[in-house]
Design a protein around this motif. Structure first.
Motif, mmCIF file in Angstrom:
data_model
loop_
_atom_site.group_PDB
_atom_site.id
_atom_site.type_symbol
_atom_site.label_atom_id
_atom_site.label_comp_id
_atom_site.label_asym_id
_atom_site.label_seq_id
_atom_site.Cartn_x
_atom_site.Cartn_y
_atom_site.Cartn_z
ATOM 1 N N PRO A 388 35.628 47.619 41.367
ATOM 2 C CA PRO A 388 35.765 47.447 39.938
ATOM 3 C C PRO A 388 34.872 48.460 39.230
ATOM 4 N N PRO A 389 35.096 48.832 38.002
ATOM 5 C CA PRO A 389 36.081 48.290 37.068
ATOM 6 C C PRO A 389 37.413 49.021 37.126
ATOM 7 N N ILE A 416 38.464 41.253 53.700
ATOM 8 C CA ILE A 416 37.653 41.894 52.669
ATOM 9 C C ILE A 416 36.455 42.601 53.291
ATOM 10 N N PHE B 130 34.166 36.110 37.112
ATOM 11 C CA PHE B 130 34.817 37.340 37.571
ATOM 12 C C PHE B 130 34.382 38.540 36.733
ATOM 13 N N TYR B 133 31.305 39.602 38.191
ATOM 14 C CA TYR B 133 31.498 40.347 39.435
ATOM 15 C C TYR B 133 31.888 41.790 39.139
ATOM 16 N N ILE B 134 32.762 41.953 38.147
ATOM 17 C CA ILE B 134 33.220 43.311 37.831
ATOM 18 C C ILE B 134 32.043 44.171 37.384
ATOM 19 N N GLU B 137 29.579 44.838 40.434
ATOM 20 C CA GLU B 137 30.032 45.806 41.412
ATOM 21 C C GLU B 137 30.158 47.197 40.822
ATOM 22 N N ALA B 138 30.560 47.234 39.545
ATOM 23 C CA ALA B 138 30.843 48.532 38.939
ATOM 24 C C ALA B 138 29.592 49.396 38.916
ATOM 25 N N VAL B 171 31.276 41.786 48.810
ATOM 26 C CA VAL B 171 32.675 41.382 48.929
ATOM 27 C C VAL B 171 32.814 39.938 49.398
ATOM 28 N N LEU B 174 32.770 37.659 46.604
ATOM 29 C CA LEU B 174 34.024 37.578 45.844
ATOM 30 C C LEU B 174 34.924 36.482 46.421
ATOM 31 N N LEU B 178 36.293 33.219 44.476
ATOM 32 C CA LEU B 178 37.707 32.839 44.384
ATOM 33 C C LEU B 178 37.881 31.383 44.803
#
Lengths: 487, 510
Positions: A388-389, A416, B130, B133-134, B137-138, B171, B174, B178
């Motif tokens: 992401p993003p 994953i 979420f 999370y974005i 991670e970004a 990961v 994630l 979920l």
């Protein structure tokens, strides 16, 4: 259901076949001089078919009204969404090809016609509701593809790619046919809904064999491991626009077909095929990731990347639910955009004489010499890695969401974790472009259509793509809901 | 504040700045970056001034139905407020630190830093799991580029290691997210913080989150990316890494692991304690023998972060407050120490300790400021780290006195390696002519170090300003944890002679 209604449902295919035949005649008499006109005409035909399908998809076509020719053919929203991607990818191939082949001095009028027929074959594949329709579509696509792979007749690599593809593709077709005949023999019908009824109380050994061989044949077409061997060679050898076409449209068609066979025909026996799918999915992810690490050629690397991505798509199928099917469609849509973008970037890699360069080492220091290209490739690579993003993340996200909802947690965790191995080679490309000393081999002049396509792809996979989640998710959900699932 | 979406604006300003910087030459890019970060600092001050202490738990909330599947929902509590303040405070300093040191590809460099700022504010403000999370991670992408493009000799190895280590950690989280969202039916962080997951599920979820946060923290034995990344990153990159990115792990624990999985947190407290004890002693000893200044400070960061984790897993108010205070204090102090290294590195282009010596003679002002930050790192009373370390250790003492005993040795060892570093660099004879010829701090460097020095002293003398906004949130977390907190090992007995007073006995046993 009368005949006129059936014909109305296959109108996009009719348009493609008639325009394909007319253009073939034009090509035969007009020769290569008319190649450009024929390309444009083919693109218009694809555009017309796209518009017709788009209407059907937006209305969420489902149910008995979508069945044509007595259950041979289904023009439902699922097929429609797949067709939209196929036509768009084929159109992109037509847009990028003329410049490439003109530079190679070998632009042939057959090229657009073959693409048109391949698109027609794929369109039939995704609408197939019967093993016979399936095979006709698949072969029409494959035969066009074999010729496309070797269309640069003077190029040894291209000829080799065509031959390899043909031999191995023929073998896969044989396996598929064998599976189909077993299925027919033990189910008594070739129709998907008929097969679903026949296997509803459990699979007989013969049916299980049939299923396995059909799966194996289709796995070849989507280049899922362990039937992936041909992919790197063919992708490397085929002319780049053709490779771009191979990596996008036929993947969509074969994956959609696989989903339809699994969920419609064998939907009640999910446990039987799920093992196969999970095995192929995890193996594809790992082989795609490990195989790519040592590659020096960008096209080979992208071939392994496509094997890797197919693994993730299959994870969505392994969920065996409608959410999984919807996730697959979302992933496919994003994957098509990323693939087209990456290959267009490869097309833009040309040295001072206008020759294509394909070595990863030629990318060194690209960020200082050609920053725009480097940044687009950076976005594409991180997107393919699913960081992401960038929008590539969303494809992985929905697929894993579907698997987690289906309670297959171990698959999700292994899949994953394996995606991290894949991330390594994507960031390696970024490293070469951004961290290494510039070699400055890439200096080809810019082609407007190529750049336009690359920028469209880059915008779609940028964080702006997230604004599309809603509409895309809706389309995919409606498409999945239109499947005549037999659970 | 009415309906003004201040958090979104705080993210938008650096984002626009980043896009502008990409297309600019060196000079305007520097100005734009400085301007954008200063605007953000001003907005941050407005944010703090308008934060209603004792008001609603979540303030400045915003949400917009931009996406399907998750929501664009922002909002902060006191903990997030303090960490956002830390980020916006350090960012202009980072830009200033790179003013002269970075000469190649300045536009891209500034864009990467501004992007980092967007993502950090996003991480702390995200109210959707979420969305979190974005943002979380970004951050890998700009940090990968910062280390890889502008780093030192071994930068490529460090960039790979940083990227793959942290990606692998994340990961699995994630997948856990979920599952949680599927189970609870919502992706809203405030709702999930009050949702009771089944205890056996908590175990797995906790481990998945732990895999991610332990790498980010970083905890022993998954800390090895940190010294590499730190040493190879440019000065400003190290400041951001130490100042803010390391806080993501601690923030993750306090926002996700502890409130969402209280039972599992208690169940695994021994694991966290054990790893932290090893980390404190081991990395302090490793720091003692480093010849590279940045590596030394990097290892000291691991040791400090280990005290943060024991504070968090002490399951009481003091431990939690202490952990937060160390995170803030360490963000300032380690950032300042990296700047101090950067100051002399810019002059001599080496980080080797032996190449310096006797700097107190030719750089007296530098020596004073360096002394202040060294003392703050050691945890001298009156500086920021004392407050945090004291509270955290007092907290863990109530939970387990052995852990407290081992972790306290970290303070002593910390004093040893920091003072040893200081003596070798600043005191002693001027054995190297080039080091002896270095000029003292420039105006720009005063402007960088001065504000941090002021903040360090403020936090040490009057920590209440920083504790007040967090108090209500930490108490809320403490009540959430109270049911599952492990029993302390201090079984205090009341002596015979003492008057039997019920409430005194209770107070003592806590």
């Amino acid at each position: 259901m009368d005949y006129s209604q059936s014909l109305a449902l296959v109108l996009p295919e009719i348009i493609l076949s008639i325009s394909g035949l007319i253009l073939l005649l034009l090509a035969a008499w007009g020769g290569d001089k008319g190649a450009r006109v024929i390309s444009i005409a083919s693109a218009v035909a694809l555009g017309g078919a796209f518009a017709l399908v788009a209407v059907a998809v937006c209305s969420g076509a489902a149910g008995p009204d979508t069945i044509a020719f007595g259950g041979q053919f289904r023009a439902d929203a699922f097929a429609g969404l797949a067709k939209l991607m196929i036509f768009a990818a084929s159109g992109a191939a037509l847009v990028v090809a003329p410049r490439y082949f003109e530079r190679a001095g070998d632009m042939r009028a057959e090229f657009p016609v073959l693409v048109l027929f391949a698109a027609l074959g794929m369109s039939i594949m995704v609408s197939a509701a019967d093993l016979m329709t399936l095979y006709i579509g698949l072969e029409l696509n494959s035969l066009s593809a074999y010729v496309l792979a070797s269309i640069l007749r003077d190029d040894e690599r291209s000829a080799e790619a065509g031959l390899k593809y043909f031999v191995l593709g023929g073998l896969a077709s044989g396996i598929l046919l064998f599976g189909m005949s077993l299925t027919y023999g033990f189910a008594g019908t070739t129709n998907f809904s008929g097969i679903a009824v026949a296997v509803s109380d459990g699979l007989s050994t013969g049916q299980l064999f049939g299923l396995t061989f059909v799966m194996a044949g289709l796995a070849f077409k989507i280049s899922a491991a362990p039937f992936h061997m041909w992919t790197p060679d063919v992708y490397e050898g085929a002319p780049t626009p053709v490779t771009m076409f191979f990596a996008s449209a036929p993947k969509v068609a074969a994956v959609a077909l696989l989903a339809r066979v699994s969920l419609e025909a064998f939907g009640t026996q999910a446990d039987a095929w799920r093992q196969i799918v999970i095995f192929a999915a995890l193996l594809s992810i790992v082989i795609g990731a490990l195989g790519a690490i040592g590659q020096q050629n960008v096209k080979r690397l992208l071939a392994y990347s496509s094997i890797n991505n197919v693994g993730f798509i299959l994870i969505g199928l392994a969920a065996g639910t409608l959410a999984g099917a919807s996730a697959m469609m979302v992933y496919l849509a994003i994957y098509v955009v990323m693939t087209i973008g990456s290959f267009v970037a490869v097309l833009l890699m040309r040295d001072a004489n206008g020759n294509q360069v394909e070595n990863i080492s030629d990318l060194a220091g690209l960020s200082t010499t050609r920053p725009a290209l480097a940044w687009c490739l950076l976005a594409l690579m991180f997107s393919l890695a699913g960081i992401p993003p960038l929008f590539g993340f969303w494809g992985k996200f929905v697929v894993f969401q579907a698997v987690v909802e289906a309670d297959l947690l171990a698959i999700a965790a292994i899949g994953i974790a394996a995606s991290v191995i894949g991330a390594f080679y994507y960031i390696k490309i970024v490293k070469v472009m951004f961290f290494d000393e510039a070699v400055d081999t890439i200096k080809g002049e810019s082609d407007t259509p190529h750049w336009a396509l690359l920028i469209i792809c880059a915008v779609l996979i940028s964080p702006l793509g997230y604004l599309l989640i809603g509409p895309l998710g809706n389309l995919a959900d409606r498409a999945a809901a239109s499947l005549a699932v037999a659970f | 504040m009415g309906g003004f979406p201040i958090l979104s604006v705080m993210m938008l300003v650096p984002l626009l700045g980043a896009i502008a910087c990409l297309f600019m030459d060196a000079k305007p890019a520097r100005m734009v970056a400085l301007l954008a970060t200063l605007i953000d600092l001003a907005l941050g001050i407005v944010l703090w001034a308008n934060y209603d202490i004792g008001g609603a738990q979540w303030q400045f909330t915003e949400s917009a139905g931009l996406f399907a599947g998750f929501e664009y929902a922002l909002g902060i509590d006191g903990i997030a407020l303090m960490l956002i303040m830390l980020s916006v405070f350090l960012m202009p300093i980072c830009i200033g630190a790179s003013w002269e040191a970075i000469t190649k590809r300045v536009g891209e460099y500034m864009a990467a830093f501004l992007l980092m700022e967007v993502l950090m504010i996003g991480v702390f403000a995200a109210q959707d799991i979420f969305l979190f999370y974005i943002f979380f991670e970004a951050g890998l992408i700009p940090m990968y580029l910062i280390i890889g493009v502008w780093g030192g000799q071994n930068r490529i190895y460090a960039a790979y290691k940083f990227f793959l280590y942290t990606l692998l950690g994340s990961v699995l989280m994630l997948i856990a997210m979920l599952w949680m969202v599927n189970e609870a039916g919502t992706s809203s962080v405030p709702v999930l913080m009050e949702y009771d997951f089944a205890p056996e599920a908590q175990t797995w979820l906790w481990l998945a989150f732990f895999a991610s946060f332990a790498v980010k923290m970083p905890m022993w034995p998954v800390h090895t990316w940190l010294p590499d990344a730190h040493v190879q990153a440019p000065t400003a990159g190290s400041v951001i890494l130490a100042g803010v990115l390391l806080k993501l792990g601690g923030y993750g624990f306090i926002r996700f692991s502890l409130p969402m999985f209280p039972d599992a947190s208690a169940q695994f407290a021994w694991l966290v304690w054990g790893l932290s004890m090893i980390a404190v002693v081991l990395t302090s000893l490793i720091a003692l023998v480093q010849a590279d200044m940045k590596k030394l400070i990097a290892y000291s960061s691991v040791a400090h972060m280990a005290i943060v984790t024991v504070g968090l897993f002490a399951f009481n108010v003091q431990g939690l407050e202490g952990a937060m205070m160390i995170m803030l204090g360490h963000g300032l102090v380690s950032g300042a120490l990296f700047l101090c290294v950067g100051v002399i590195y810019d002059r001599l282009h080496t980080r080797e300790i032996d190449r310096y010596g006797g700097l107190a003679i030719n750089m007296p002002a530098y020596a004073v400021l360096f002394m202040l930050f060294t003392m703050a790192s050691v945890g001298l009373p009156g500086t920021s780290n004392f407050v945090g370390e004291f509270l955290a250790l007092a907290g863990i003492y109530q939970a387990n006195s052995w852990v407290a005993f081992v972790c306290t040795t970290g303070i002593i060892l910390g004093a040893a390696y920091m003072l040893y570093l200081y003596r070798r660099v600043v005191f002693g004879i001027q054995k190297n002519a080039d080091a002896a010829a270095m000029p003292d701090l420039s105006v720009r460097e005063y402007l960088l170090l001065g504000p941090i020095a002021a903040a360090v002293l403020w936090m040490g003398v009057y920590p209440e300003s920083f504790l007040a906004p967090m108090r209500a949130d930490i108490e809320l977390l403490d009540t959430r944890l109270a049911a599952s907190a492990p029993e302390g090992d201090a079984h205090l007995a009341i002596g015979e002679g003492a008057p039997p007073a019920e409430e005194h006995a209770e107070g003592g046993a806590h």
